[in-house]
Design a protein around this motif. Structure first.
Motif, PDB file in Angstrom:
ATOM      1  N   LYS A 154     -40.427 -38.440  16.615  1.00 29.51           N
ATOM      2  CA  LYS A 154     -40.554 -36.933  16.650  1.00 29.51           C
ATOM      3  C   LYS A 154     -39.491 -36.318  16.433  1.00 29.51           C
ATOM      4  N   THR A 155     -39.118 -36.368  15.060  1.00 31.89           N
ATOM      5  CA  THR A 155     -37.930 -35.853  14.304  1.00 31.89           C
ATOM      6  C   THR A 155     -38.420 -35.153  12.946  1.00 31.89           C
ATOM      7  N   ILE A 156     -37.946 -33.896  12.805  1.00 28.39           N
ATOM      8  CA  ILE A 156     -38.244 -33.349  11.330  1.00 28.39           C
ATOM      9  C   ILE A 156     -36.930 -33.050  10.859  1.00 28.39           C
ATOM     10  N   THR A 157     -36.631 -33.380   9.772  1.00 19.76           N
ATOM     11  CA  THR A 157     -35.190 -33.324   9.113  1.00 19.76           C
ATOM     12  C   THR A 157     -35.498 -32.237   7.874  1.00 19.76           C
ATOM     13  N   VAL A 158     -34.489 -31.202   8.070  1.00 16.32           N
ATOM     14  CA  VAL A 158     -34.837 -29.990   7.084  1.00 16.32           C
ATOM     15  C   VAL A 158     -33.306 -29.476   6.716  1.00 16.32           C
ATOM     16  N   LYS A 159     -33.560 -28.689   5.644  1.00 20.21           N
ATOM     17  CA  LYS A 159     -32.208 -28.025   5.106  1.00 20.21           C
ATOM     18  C   LYS A 159     -32.453 -26.427   4.911  1.00 20.21           C
ATOM     19  N   GLY A 160     -31.735 -25.872   4.923  1.00 18.99           N
ATOM     20  CA  GLY A 160     -31.787 -24.244   4.877  1.00 18.99           C
ATOM     21  C   GLY A 160     -32.127 -23.674   6.167  1.00 18.99           C
ATOM     22  N   ALA A 161     -32.817 -24.631   7.089  1.00 23.55           N
ATOM     23  CA  ALA A 161     -33.311 -23.943   8.349  1.00 23.55           C
ATOM     24  C   ALA A 161     -32.120 -23.272   9.274  1.00 23.55           C
ATOM     25  N   LYS A 162     -30.792 -23.739   9.316  1.00 26.80           N
ATOM     26  CA  LYS A 162     -29.767 -22.974  10.035  1.00 26.80           C
ATOM     27  C   LYS A 162     -29.592 -21.689   9.573  1.00 26.80           C
TER      28      LYS A 162
ATOM     29  N   PHE B  25     -37.045 -19.153  16.075  1.00 26.54           N
ATOM     30  CA  PHE B  25     -37.060 -18.793  14.741  1.00 26.54           C
ATOM     31  C   PHE B  25     -38.218 -19.410  14.114  1.00 26.54           C
ATOM     32  N   MET B  26     -38.595 -19.087  12.715  1.00 21.77           N
ATOM     33  CA  MET B  26     -39.685 -19.904  12.035  1.00 21.77           C
ATOM     34  C   MET B  26     -39.364 -20.600  10.741  1.00 21.77           C
ATOM     35  N   ILE B  27     -39.646 -21.484  10.517  1.00 20.20           N
ATOM     36  CA  ILE B  27     -39.552 -22.364   9.123  1.00 20.20           C
ATOM     37  C   ILE B  27     -40.634 -22.723   8.476  1.00 20.20           C
ATOM     38  N   PRO B  28     -40.508 -22.064   7.285  1.00 21.93           N
ATOM     39  CA  PRO B  28     -41.813 -22.392   6.370  1.00 21.93           C
ATOM     40  C   PRO B  28     -41.935 -23.836   5.861  1.00 21.93           C
ATOM     41  N   TYR B  29     -43.292 -24.155   6.236  1.00 19.11           N
ATOM     42  CA  TYR B  29     -43.617 -25.617   5.891  1.00 19.11           C
ATOM     43  C   TYR B  29     -43.747 -25.883   4.547  1.00 19.11           C
ATOM     44  N   LEU B  30     -42.546 -25.815   3.958  1.00 17.01           N
ATOM     45  CA  LEU B  30     -42.571 -26.082   2.489  1.00 17.01           C
ATOM     46  C   LEU B  30     -41.444 -27.455   2.072  1.00 17.01           C
ATOM     47  N   ASP B  31     -41.637 -27.798   0.900  1.00 15.15           N
ATOM     48  CA  ASP B  31     -40.837 -28.804   0.611  1.00 15.15           C
ATOM     49  C   ASP B  31     -39.043 -28.634   0.440  1.00 15.15           C
ATOM     50  N   GLN B  32     -39.136 -27.254   0.228  1.00 10.30           N
ATOM     51  CA  GLN B  32     -37.590 -26.953   0.237  1.00 10.30           C
ATOM     52  C   GLN B  32     -36.945 -26.800   1.321  1.00 10.30           C
ATOM     53  N   TYR B  33     -37.669 -26.757   2.606  1.00 10.36           N
ATOM     54  CA  TYR B  33     -37.115 -26.726   3.769  1.00 10.36           C
ATOM     55  C   TYR B  33     -37.227 -28.051   4.545  1.00 10.36           C
ATOM     56  N   ILE B  34     -38.518 -28.495   4.340  1.00 11.46           N
ATOM     57  CA  ILE B  34     -38.848 -29.794   5.075  1.00 11.46           C
ATOM     58  C   ILE B  34     -38.341 -31.100   4.105  1.00 11.46           C
ATOM     59  N   LEU B  35     -37.418 -31.879   4.605  1.00 12.77           N
ATOM     60  CA  LEU B  35     -37.043 -33.002   3.843  1.00 12.77           C
ATOM     61  C   LEU B  35     -37.809 -34.234   4.270  1.00 12.77           C
TER      62      LEU B  35
ATOM     63  N   GLU C 197     -38.431 -32.285  17.086  1.00 11.77           N
ATOM     64  CA  GLU C 197     -37.054 -31.842  16.951  1.00 11.77           C
ATOM     65  C   GLU C 197     -36.746 -31.667  15.709  1.00 11.77           C
ATOM     66  N   ILE C 198     -36.002 -30.562  15.371  1.00 12.93           N
ATOM     67  CA  ILE C 198     -35.607 -30.092  14.141  1.00 12.93           C
ATOM     68  C   ILE C 198     -34.390 -30.303  13.887  1.00 12.93           C
ATOM     69  N   VAL C 199     -34.014 -31.024  13.085  1.00 19.14           N
ATOM     70  CA  VAL C 199     -32.572 -31.616  12.656  1.00 19.14           C
ATOM     71  C   VAL C 199     -32.109 -31.303  11.292  1.00 19.14           C
ATOM     72  N   GLU C 200     -30.713 -30.998  11.225  1.00 22.88           N
ATOM     73  CA  GLU C 200     -30.172 -30.512  10.038  1.00 22.88           C
ATOM     74  C   GLU C 200     -28.828 -30.829  10.053  1.00 22.88           C
ATOM     75  N   ASP C 201     -28.582 -31.707   9.132  1.00 20.86           N
ATOM     76  CA  ASP C 201     -26.909 -32.196   9.053  1.00 20.86           C
ATOM     77  C   ASP C 201     -26.589 -32.866  10.374  1.00 20.86           C
ATOM     78  N   ASN C 202     -27.496 -33.725  11.001  1.00 20.14           N
ATOM     79  CA  ASN C 202     -27.348 -34.282  12.083  1.00 20.14           C
ATOM     80  C   ASN C 202     -27.232 -33.414  13.371  1.00 20.14           C
ATOM     81  N   GLU C 203     -27.321 -32.147  13.333  1.00 20.60           N
ATOM     82  CA  GLU C 203     -27.448 -31.115  14.304  1.00 20.60           C
ATOM     83  C   GLU C 203     -28.849 -30.693  14.763  1.00 20.60           C
ATOM     84  N   ILE C 204     -28.955 -30.900  15.963  1.00 14.49           N
ATOM     85  CA  ILE C 204     -30.444 -30.591  16.515  1.00 14.49           C
ATOM     86  C   ILE C 204     -30.473 -28.997  16.737  1.00 14.49           C
TER      87      ILE C 204
END
Length: 174
Positions: free
Chosen positions: A160-168, A143-153, A103-110
């Motif tokens: 089975k969780t990936i915490t991200v920022k900027g993905a929304k 949608f697609m998220i680049p697998y880069l440190d600026q997005y993947i926290l 699951e892709i999670v940003e600010d506690n939102e899936i």
């Protein structure tokens, strides 16, 4: 047994059963003597020798050019268990089969679930299926998220969780 695609067997080389090997894995070290693979026809092959310099492989029991020709264009697979045992990951590295379905999670939102990973020239991209709730808000179905440190926290394979920022923002722009 879950299988992972790792290579394609090419044309024969020489007369003693060697074949060209086209590796589609980040781990060429897994093609060591005694390693076990399966073809797309579920035939088990065990590596007798692999020459990384000229990218040729010889499998046990394949002693002639005629036998090697029967393997031309066959796809090779490893089991997930063998892959984990034979491939050493570095820090912040994960097997694709472990990342898919996270699951892709940003600010506690899936935001969605990873469906696939695309290898593009500058980076790998996570291909994400957006949650139904967000699709109903007129956001893109994927949608697609680049697998880069600026997005993947953070990547937590166990949960089975990936915490991200900027993905929304990427989703809303898709």
């Amino acid at each position: 047994m879950k299988k992972v695609y790792v290579a394609k067997i090419g044309k024969t080389v020489g007369l003693k059963g060697f074949s060209k090997l086209y590796i589609d894995s980040d781990f060429p070290e897994q093609f060591k003597k005694g390693s076990r693979f399966f073809t797309d026809k579920n035939k088990e092959l065990i590596v007798e020798s692999y020459n990384q310099k000229n990218e040729t492989v010889k499998f046990e029991g394949v002693e002639s050019v005629e036998e090697a020709k029967k393997l031309t264009n066959r796809l090779l697979y490893s089991s997930q268990e063998d892959t984990k045992q034979n491939c050493q990951l570095g820090q912040k590295q994960y097997f694709w089969f472990d990342i898919i379905n996270c699951e892709i999670v940003e600010d506690n939102e899936i935001l969605g679930v990873v469906e696939d990973i695309q290898r593009l020239p500058l980076s790998d991209y996570l291909s994400v299926a957006t949650t139904n709730e967000l699709v109903q808000e007129d956001l893109a179905k994927s949608f697609m998220i680049p697998y880069l440190d600026q997005y993947i926290l953070d990547v937590d394979i166990a949960s089975k969780t990936i915490t991200v920022k900027g993905a929304k923002d990427i989703l809303e722009a898709s």
